[in-house]
Design a protein around this motif. Structure first.
Motif, PDB file in Angstrom:
ATOM      1  N   GLU A 188    -104.744  25.960  -2.576  1.00 43.18           N
ATOM      2  CA  GLU A 188    -104.390  26.897  -1.716  1.00 43.18           C
ATOM      3  C   GLU A 188    -104.302  27.902  -2.100  1.00 43.18           C
ATOM      4  O   GLU A 188    -104.171  28.283  -3.382  1.00 43.18           O
ATOM      5  CB  GLU A 188    -102.603  26.444  -1.239  1.00 43.18           C
ATOM      6  N   SER A 189    -104.795  30.375  -1.372  1.00 43.58           N
ATOM      7  CA  SER A 189    -104.467  30.942  -1.169  1.00 43.58           C
ATOM      8  C   SER A 189    -104.460  31.929  -1.361  1.00 43.58           C
ATOM      9  O   SER A 189    -103.843  31.835   0.137  1.00 43.58           O
ATOM     10  CB  SER A 189    -105.815  31.442  -2.238  1.00 43.58           C
ATOM     11  N   TRP A 190    -103.808  33.072  -1.475  1.00 43.41           N
ATOM     12  CA  TRP A 190    -103.636  33.756   0.050  1.00 43.41           C
ATOM     13  C   TRP A 190    -105.434  33.961   0.617  1.00 43.41           C
ATOM     14  O   TRP A 190    -105.743  34.876   0.051  1.00 43.41           O
ATOM     15  CB  TRP A 190    -103.366  35.428  -0.728  1.00 43.41           C
ATOM     16  N   ASP A 191    -104.504  34.252   2.346  1.00 41.45           N
ATOM     17  CA  ASP A 191    -106.262  34.155   2.886  1.00 41.45           C
ATOM     18  C   ASP A 191    -105.984  35.177   3.681  1.00 41.45           C
ATOM     19  O   ASP A 191    -105.154  35.561   4.386  1.00 41.45           O
ATOM     20  CB  ASP A 191    -106.908  33.289   3.151  1.00 41.45           C
ATOM     21  N   VAL A 192    -107.275  35.691   4.699  1.00 38.11           N
ATOM     22  CA  VAL A 192    -106.428  36.560   5.935  1.00 38.11           C
ATOM     23  C   VAL A 192    -105.826  35.555   6.707  1.00 38.11           C
ATOM     24  O   VAL A 192    -104.903  36.559   7.546  1.00 38.11           O
ATOM     25  CB  VAL A 192    -108.348  36.597   6.717  1.00 38.11           C
ATOM     26  N   GLU A 193    -106.050  34.128   7.552  1.00 35.29           N
ATOM     27  CA  GLU A 193    -104.975  33.965   7.879  1.00 35.29           C
ATOM     28  C   GLU A 193    -103.308  34.052   7.418  1.00 35.29           C
ATOM     29  O   GLU A 193    -102.758  33.855   8.238  1.00 35.29           O
ATOM     30  CB  GLU A 193    -104.835  32.287   8.053  1.00 35.29           C
ATOM     31  N   SER A 194    -103.114  33.976   5.903  1.00 39.58           N
ATOM     32  CA  SER A 194    -101.790  34.215   5.800  1.00 39.58           C
ATOM     33  C   SER A 194    -101.286  35.825   5.742  1.00 39.58           C
ATOM     34  O   SER A 194    -100.127  36.354   6.565  1.00 39.58           O
ATOM     35  CB  SER A 194    -102.126  33.486   4.299  1.00 39.58           C
ATOM     36  N   LEU A 230     -98.048  36.937   7.945  1.00 38.19           N
ATOM     37  CA  LEU A 230     -97.613  38.294   7.498  1.00 38.19           C
ATOM     38  C   LEU A 230     -97.457  39.647   8.586  1.00 38.19           C
ATOM     39  O   LEU A 230     -96.433  40.049   9.278  1.00 38.19           O
ATOM     40  CB  LEU A 230     -97.614  38.541   6.636  1.00 38.19           C
ATOM     41  N   ALA A 231     -98.400  40.009   9.505  1.00 40.55           N
ATOM     42  CA  ALA A 231     -98.622  40.503  10.110  1.00 40.55           C
ATOM     43  C   ALA A 231     -97.893  40.597  11.533  1.00 40.55           C
ATOM     44  O   ALA A 231     -97.306  41.809  12.030  1.00 40.55           O
ATOM     45  CB  ALA A 231    -100.292  40.934  10.730  1.00 40.55           C
ATOM     46  N   LYS A 232     -97.694  39.716  11.359  1.00 36.02           N
ATOM     47  CA  LYS A 232     -96.678  39.315  12.995  1.00 36.02           C
ATOM     48  C   LYS A 232     -95.639  39.727  13.123  1.00 36.02           C
ATOM     49  O   LYS A 232     -94.464  39.618  14.001  1.00 36.02           O
ATOM     50  CB  LYS A 232     -97.731  37.695  13.879  1.00 36.02           C
ATOM     51  N   ILE A 233     -95.253  39.311  11.449  1.00 33.64           N
ATOM     52  CA  ILE A 233     -93.702  39.214  11.614  1.00 33.64           C
ATOM     53  C   ILE A 233     -92.783  41.025  11.266  1.00 33.64           C
ATOM     54  O   ILE A 233     -91.582  41.326  11.117  1.00 33.64           O
ATOM     55  CB  ILE A 233     -93.131  38.831   9.576  1.00 33.64           C
ATOM     56  N   LEU A 240    -100.748  48.836   9.285  1.00 36.58           N
ATOM     57  CA  LEU A 240    -100.714  47.525   7.708  1.00 36.58           C
ATOM     58  C   LEU A 240    -102.040  48.731   7.208  1.00 36.58           C
ATOM     59  O   LEU A 240    -102.962  48.208   7.895  1.00 36.58           O
ATOM     60  CB  LEU A 240    -101.636  46.250   8.117  1.00 36.58           C
ATOM     61  N   ASP A 241    -101.664  48.063   5.827  1.00 37.46           N
ATOM     62  CA  ASP A 241    -103.643  49.331   5.268  1.00 37.46           C
ATOM     63  C   ASP A 241    -103.966  48.296   4.372  1.00 37.46           C
ATOM     64  O   ASP A 241    -103.398  47.389   3.549  1.00 37.46           O
ATOM     65  CB  ASP A 241    -102.881  49.997   3.834  1.00 37.46           C
ATOM     66  N   VAL A 242    -105.349  47.308   5.148  1.00 33.76           N
ATOM     67  CA  VAL A 242    -106.113  46.231   4.911  1.00 33.76           C
ATOM     68  C   VAL A 242    -106.986  46.265   3.502  1.00 33.76           C
ATOM     69  O   VAL A 242    -108.332  47.184   4.301  1.00 33.76           O
ATOM     70  CB  VAL A 242    -106.578  46.293   6.163  1.00 33.76           C
ATOM     71  N   ILE A 286    -108.233  40.844  11.997  1.00 34.27           N
ATOM     72  CA  ILE A 286    -106.817  40.910  11.994  1.00 34.27           C
ATOM     73  C   ILE A 286    -105.902  41.833  12.848  1.00 34.27           C
ATOM     74  O   ILE A 286    -105.437  41.716  14.108  1.00 34.27           O
ATOM     75  CB  ILE A 286    -106.009  41.929  10.633  1.00 34.27           C
ATOM     76  N   ARG A 287    -106.786  43.431  13.254  1.00 36.76           N
ATOM     77  CA  ARG A 287    -106.319  43.890  14.292  1.00 36.76           C
ATOM     78  C   ARG A 287    -106.460  42.868  16.127  1.00 36.76           C
ATOM     79  O   ARG A 287    -106.107  42.880  16.243  1.00 36.76           O
ATOM     80  CB  ARG A 287    -106.890  44.749  14.870  1.00 36.76           C
ATOM     81  N   SER A 288    -107.939  42.314  16.227  1.00 36.20           N
ATOM     82  CA  SER A 288    -107.994  41.073  17.268  1.00 36.20           C
ATOM     83  C   SER A 288    -106.765  40.293  17.251  1.00 36.20           C
ATOM     84  O   SER A 288    -106.476  40.045  18.991  1.00 36.20           O
ATOM     85  CB  SER A 288    -109.231  40.766  17.017  1.00 36.20           C
ATOM     86  N   ALA A 289    -106.864  40.005  16.254  1.00 37.70           N
ATOM     87  CA  ALA A 289    -106.076  38.585  15.804  1.00 37.70           C
ATOM     88  C   ALA A 289    -104.602  39.321  16.730  1.00 37.70           C
ATOM     89  O   ALA A 289    -103.723  38.197  17.176  1.00 37.70           O
ATOM     90  CB  ALA A 289    -105.195  37.939  14.310  1.00 37.70           C
ATOM     91  N   LEU A 290    -104.014  40.030  16.212  1.00 36.71           N
ATOM     92  CA  LEU A 290    -102.647  40.418  16.459  1.00 36.71           C
ATOM     93  C   LEU A 290    -101.976  40.744  18.308  1.00 36.71           C
ATOM     94  O   LEU A 290    -101.801  40.662  19.069  1.00 36.71           O
ATOM     95  CB  LEU A 290    -102.724  41.700  15.554  1.00 36.71           C
TER      96      LEU A 290
END
Length: 425
Positions: A279-285, A289-292, A301-303, A328-332
């Motif tokens: 496991e690692s920190w990835d885009v899905e992670s 986080l961004a949703k919170i 959010l500065d990507v 990330i923008r699209s997912a939000l």
């Protein structure tokens, strides 16, 4: 008729008033890149921001005349926000002994001097609050003989190799100090330090605060299950690993004005998918986080990406981080979250590229998610943050405008120096 030059208001010395801030569009119907954007109570005249850039030039954490000259040169040439480099909230949180800091009140004055000047020019100042964590106490890069290598700053070089700390006692990599695992008291000290530094930033007159949780520094290392092996309430699960960051966000939001924008920079992925780690920190992670973030009062959010592990594996290309920002923008939007702005950063050097990243279609700004620009590309971010290109071209905002055929305001003192029509810019 009076020919007396009007002075900039609320400035402790005379400087001519800039009725229209440099970088503001004068042309009708400019591209989105040169349209204003308002975040809380702060309006930015364009979508081009100066990203934080470490310069390893501070005097015991205090900004100097170098920083004044360096940062102001971008601001009065049209960047709508100029962000001061990673500024440590504690002495042991500096990357190098020469990093800027805001852990004591004496560090407020040089920042206020800079803020006063930028405000006299109609421009905005931000600051990035940070703690280097396990990447602290390092030598400035130009002092290291072999390019790409790192060397720990010893006590003789004003370093603190025995006071480097992280989520866990895991060295970042070769050439870095071995950190100690932070105690409960260390955690409280860090949270309090971010809060108190934010108070000082407000006292200094900055317009925007950014929290640095990217590039392997302290908060970034807490997010990753590779660098955070804790077994307490700050380690293990996703919710535990983001706990420290959320505590800091809450503390800062409570002590800064309600109208002040709060930004967060993250490494959207640590590029460890091919490492064999489970496991690692990835885009899905990052999306999770961004949703919170909006409910906590984070506005943008500065990507960015990477920097948390020497084994990271990726092949950079011009839009490699911009594409993640767009993802990330699209997912939000697909989840109905429209109140978190997105900033794109990394290898943004050309006018058309900067334009296409933020360009909105006829439907209007940020609606719907599948906005198509006039070039048939989706909107990927709301602002662009640019660093190294400003080092090459401090007047980059003016050059971008010229190349796009947009007339923008120049400082009144520079009006006779505008690019000549037909020039090869």
């Amino acid at each position: 008729m009076s020919f007396k030059s009007p002075a900039a208001p609320n400035t402790p010395y005379f400087t001519p008033a800039q009725k229209t801030p440099a970088g503001a569009a004068l042309s009708a119907n400019p591209p989105t890149l040169f349209t204003p954007i308002k975040i809380r109570d702060v309006t930015f005249q364009n979508r081009i921001w100066v990203a934080p850039m470490c310069t390893y030039s501070a005097d015991n954490g205090h900004l100097t005349d170098f920083h004044f000259s360096h940062l102001s040169s971008f601001a009065y040439r049209g960047a709508s926000l100029t962000i001061i480099e990673a500024t440590s909230v504690l002495p042991n949180g500096r990357i190098s002994p020469e990093d800027s800091g805001l852990w004591t009140d004496s560090q407020i004055a040089p920042i206020k001097r800079l803020a006063d000047f930028l405000h006299s020019q109609g421009q905005k100042l931000g600051i990035q609050l940070a703690h280097a964590g396990r990447k602290a106490s390092m030598m400035a890069p130009w002092l290291v003989k072999e390019r790409g290598k790192s060397v720990v700053a010893s006590e003789d070089a004003n370093g603190w190799p025995n006071d480097v700390m992280g989520a866990s006692a895991i060295r970042w990599g070769e050439g870095f100090a071995m950190p100690r695992e932070m105690t409960a008291q260390d955690i409280r000290d860090v949270v309090n330090a971010f809060r108190d530094s934010a108070k000082r930033a407000v006292a200094a007159g900055v317009d925007v605060i950014e929290i640095h949780a990217a590039h392997g520094y302290l908060l970034c290392s807490w997010l990753s299950p590779i660098s955070n092996k804790r077994t307490d309430q700050y380690g293990g699960s996703f919710d535990n690993r983001i706990r420290l960051l959320l505590e800091i966000i809450k503390e800062i939001r409570e002590v800064i004005p309600s109208g002040m924008p709060l930004l967060l920079r993250v490494s959207s992925t640590e590029w460890m998918e091919k490492s064999g780690e489970p496991e690692s920190w990835d885009v899905e992670s990052t999306i999770r986080l961004a949703k919170i973030l909006p409910a906590l009062g984070v506005d943008l959010l500065d990507v960015s990406s990477g920097g948390n592990n020497e084994q990271q594996a990726f092949s950079p290309y011009n839009d490699y981080q911009v594409d993640i920002a767009g993802q990330i923008r699209s997912a939000l939007y697909e989840n109905g979250i429209k109140d978190l702005l997105i900033g794109a950063v990394g290898m943004i050097t050309e006018a058309e590229a900067a334009k296409s990243i933020v360009q909105n279609g006829k439907e209007g700004p940020r609606d719907p998610v599948e906005i198509e620009s006039e070039r048939g590309q989706k909107t990927k971010a709301d602002v662009v943050l640019v660093a190294r290109q400003f080092l090459r071209e401090p007047e980059w905002v003016f050059r971008v405008a010229y190349r796009l055929g947009v007339e923008v305001q120049w400082p009144v003192q520079y009006l006779r120096g505008k690019f000549l029509r037909g020039s090869n810019i």
